[in-house]
Motif scaffolding. Structure first.
Motif, PDB file in Angstrom:
ATOM      1  N   ASN A 126     -20.929   4.965   5.148  1.00 29.88           N
ATOM      2  CA  ASN A 126     -20.127   4.105   6.015  1.00 29.88           C
ATOM      3  C   ASN A 126     -19.190   4.993   6.833  1.00 29.88           C
ATOM      4  N   PRO A 127     -18.316   4.442   7.667  1.00 31.23           N
ATOM      5  CA  PRO A 127     -17.481   5.310   8.506  1.00 31.23           C
ATOM      6  C   PRO A 127     -16.504   6.197   7.740  1.00 31.23           C
ATOM      7  N   TRP A 128     -16.291   5.952   6.442  1.00 28.08           N
ATOM      8  CA  TRP A 128     -15.279   6.703   5.696  1.00 28.08           C
ATOM      9  C   TRP A 128     -15.860   7.628   4.631  1.00 28.08           C
ATOM     10  N   ILE A 129     -16.965   7.226   3.996  1.00 29.93           N
ATOM     11  CA  ILE A 129     -17.525   8.039   2.914  1.00 29.93           C
ATOM     12  C   ILE A 129     -19.050   8.083   3.019  1.00 29.93           C
ATOM     13  N   ARG A 130     -19.614   9.096   2.358  1.00 33.70           N
ATOM     14  CA  ARG A 130     -21.059   9.207   2.198  1.00 33.70           C
ATOM     15  C   ARG A 130     -21.317   9.529   0.723  1.00 33.70           C
ATOM     16  N   VAL A 131     -22.251   8.821   0.098  1.00 33.54           N
ATOM     17  CA  VAL A 131     -22.610   9.081  -1.295  1.00 33.54           C
ATOM     18  C   VAL A 131     -24.006   9.677  -1.321  1.00 33.54           C
ATOM     19  N   THR A 132     -24.114  10.860  -1.930  1.00 35.20           N
ATOM     20  CA  THR A 132     -25.408  11.530  -2.033  1.00 35.20           C
ATOM     21  C   THR A 132     -25.692  11.863  -3.491  1.00 35.20           C
ATOM     22  N   VAL A 189     -19.455  12.048  -3.806  1.00 36.67           N
ATOM     23  CA  VAL A 189     -18.832  11.227  -2.776  1.00 36.67           C
ATOM     24  C   VAL A 189     -18.198  12.178  -1.764  1.00 36.67           C
ATOM     25  N   GLU A 190     -18.711  12.139  -0.541  1.00 36.09           N
ATOM     26  CA  GLU A 190     -18.213  13.015   0.513  1.00 36.09           C
ATOM     27  C   GLU A 190     -17.318  12.207   1.450  1.00 36.09           C
ATOM     28  N   PHE A 191     -16.133  12.733   1.724  1.00 31.69           N
ATOM     29  CA  PHE A 191     -15.162  12.018   2.558  1.00 31.69           C
ATOM     30  C   PHE A 191     -15.218  12.523   3.997  1.00 31.69           C
ATOM     31  N   LYS A 192     -15.098  11.592   4.934  1.00 33.83           N
ATOM     32  CA  LYS A 192     -15.165  11.924   6.354  1.00 33.83           C
ATOM     33  C   LYS A 192     -13.783  12.108   6.975  1.00 33.83           C
ATOM     34  N   ASN A 193     -12.738  11.934   6.154  1.00 38.79           N
ATOM     35  CA  ASN A 193     -11.366  12.138   6.603  1.00 38.79           C
ATOM     36  C   ASN A 193     -10.629  13.052   5.634  1.00 38.79           C
ATOM     37  N   LEU A 194      -9.630  13.721   6.135  1.00 43.08           N
ATOM     38  CA  LEU A 194      -8.709  14.496   5.319  1.00 43.08           C
ATOM     39  C   LEU A 194      -7.603  13.571   4.836  1.00 43.08           C
ATOM     40  N   ALA A 195      -7.298  13.587   3.549  1.00 39.14           N
ATOM     41  CA  ALA A 195      -6.191  12.784   3.031  1.00 39.14           C
ATOM     42  C   ALA A 195      -4.860  13.430   3.416  1.00 39.14           C
ATOM     43  N   LEU A 196      -3.906  12.599   3.820  1.00 38.02           N
ATOM     44  CA  LEU A 196      -2.600  13.089   4.271  1.00 38.02           C
ATOM     45  C   LEU A 196      -1.493  12.349   3.541  1.00 38.02           C
ATOM     46  N   ALA A 197      -0.452  13.070   3.187  1.00 39.68           N
ATOM     47  CA  ALA A 197       0.736  12.467   2.576  1.00 39.68           C
ATOM     48  C   ALA A 197       1.971  13.067   3.220  1.00 39.68           C
ATOM     49  N   ILE A 198       2.988  12.244   3.376  1.00 35.87           N
ATOM     50  CA  ILE A 198       4.233  12.692   4.004  1.00 35.87           C
ATOM     51  C   ILE A 198       5.400  12.358   3.084  1.00 35.87           C
ATOM     52  N   LEU A 199       6.245  13.343   2.822  1.00 37.37           N
ATOM     53  CA  LEU A 199       7.497  13.136   2.096  1.00 37.37           C
ATOM     54  C   LEU A 199       8.612  13.110   3.138  1.00 37.37           C
ATOM     55  N   GLY A 235      -7.000  11.472   8.182  1.00 36.06           N
ATOM     56  CA  GLY A 235      -7.144  12.052   9.507  1.00 36.06           C
ATOM     57  C   GLY A 235      -8.535  12.622   9.677  1.00 36.06           C
ATOM     58  N   PRO A 236      -9.183  12.396  10.821  1.00 34.19           N
ATOM     59  CA  PRO A 236     -10.519  12.946  11.053  1.00 34.19           C
ATOM     60  C   PRO A 236     -10.548  14.454  10.816  1.00 34.19           C
ATOM     61  N   LEU A 237     -11.642  14.937  10.249  1.00 37.09           N
ATOM     62  CA  LEU A 237     -11.727  16.340   9.868  1.00 37.09           C
ATOM     63  C   LEU A 237     -11.606  17.280  11.056  1.00 37.09           C
ATOM     64  N   GLY A 238     -11.986  16.838  12.238  1.00 40.94           N
ATOM     65  CA  GLY A 238     -11.919  17.707  13.402  1.00 40.94           C
ATOM     66  C   GLY A 238     -10.617  17.645  14.172  1.00 40.94           C
ATOM     67  N   VAL A 239      -9.639  16.914  13.642  1.00 43.86           N
ATOM     68  CA  VAL A 239      -8.358  16.731  14.332  1.00 43.86           C
ATOM     69  C   VAL A 239      -7.266  17.497  13.589  1.00 43.86           C
ATOM     70  N   ASP A 240      -6.302  18.047  14.324  1.00 42.98           N
ATOM     71  CA  ASP A 240      -5.163  18.748  13.728  1.00 42.98           C
ATOM     72  C   ASP A 240      -4.493  17.833  12.700  1.00 42.98           C
ATOM     73  N   PRO A 241      -4.410  18.256  11.425  1.00 39.29           N
ATOM     74  CA  PRO A 241      -3.805  17.390  10.391  1.00 39.29           C
ATOM     75  C   PRO A 241      -2.383  16.958  10.719  1.00 39.29           C
ATOM     76  N   LEU A 242      -1.619  17.825  11.369  1.00 37.77           N
ATOM     77  CA  LEU A 242      -0.245  17.467  11.705  1.00 37.77           C
ATOM     78  C   LEU A 242      -0.211  16.309  12.691  1.00 37.77           C
ATOM     79  N   GLU A 243      -1.121  16.315  13.643  1.00 34.77           N
ATOM     80  CA  GLU A 243      -1.199  15.203  14.598  1.00 34.77           C
ATOM     81  C   GLU A 243      -1.483  13.892  13.867  1.00 34.77           C
TER      82      GLU A 243
END
Length: 202
Positions: free
Chosen positions: A26-32, A49-59, A89-97
């Motif tokens: 699906n748009p967020w994960i792939r299961v192989t 389970v392969e993720f299509k986004n980078l997980a982000l957390a902000i303190l 955040g999409p893997l190809g995008v600057d995580p800070l953005e």
């Protein structure tokens, strides 16, 4: 950053990967499912389970040592969870953005200073999900813009109160727990500006 201890430089035998079969996508994960060879040499079948986004957390820490938490219902555990602002955040995008966008969307805050404080692998026995966490300071209010599936509550609480709640088991989101502990360690070890550290620890 401290030097890596000698014991961390030793790598063991890797897993071998053979033929892979797509099970779900699906748009967020792939299961192989993979034909694999364990480090012991034994044949195995491995679900990944392969993720299509980078997980982000902000303190997000205010000058007075308070932080902003987000409350929301979570589907997998079917419970209500209080957490730090988080998202993907999409893997190809600057995580800070992506982190700036998540903070603004979920809390209506923007930060003048951003400091990466955590890199983590989440559930690395079955997923390849990676996370990056940021300390955000110099906070100002803007208009929040939550996702259409999110019904969010906000709570501004003292940092130590949030940390104590997490240590008591009242906050179970592991990325939140890790970020709070990392913030505490930095405040205790002199890695943050003195006034901010004192406000967080008071």
């Amino acid at each position: 950053m401290s030097q890596k201890p000698a014991w961390l430089t030793t790598d063991g035998a890797p897993w071998g990967r053979g033929r892979a079969r797509l099970v779900y996508d699906n748009p967020w994960i792939r299961v192989t499912e993979h034909d694999a060879v364990a480090p012991t040499g034994a044949a195995a079948v491995y679900g990944l389970v392969e993720f299509k986004n980078l997980a982000l957390a902000i303190l997000p820490v205010f000058d007075d040592g308070t932080i902003m938490l987000v409350g929301q219902a979570r589907f997998p555990a079917q419970d209500y969870s209080w957490e730090l602002p988080e998202g993907g955040g999409p893997l190809g995008v600057d995580p800070l953005e992506s982190a700036r966008r998540e903070l603004r969307e979920e809390t209506g805050l923007e930060a003048a200073q951003w400091l990466p404080i955590l890199e983590a692998q989440l559930s690395n026995s079955v997923t390849d999900e990676r996370a990056i966490g940021y300390l955000a300071t110099g906070l100002t209010e803007v208009e929040a813009d939550p996702d259409e599936t999110e019904l969010l509550a906000l709570a501004r609480v003292p940092f130590r109160e949030a940390l104590d709640a997490a240590m008591a088991g009242h906050m179970k989101d592991m990325l939140t727990v890790a970020m709070l502990l990392r913030g505490y360690h930095m405040a205790r070890e002199g890695s943050l500006p003195g006034a901010l550290a004192r406000a967080m620890l008071s």
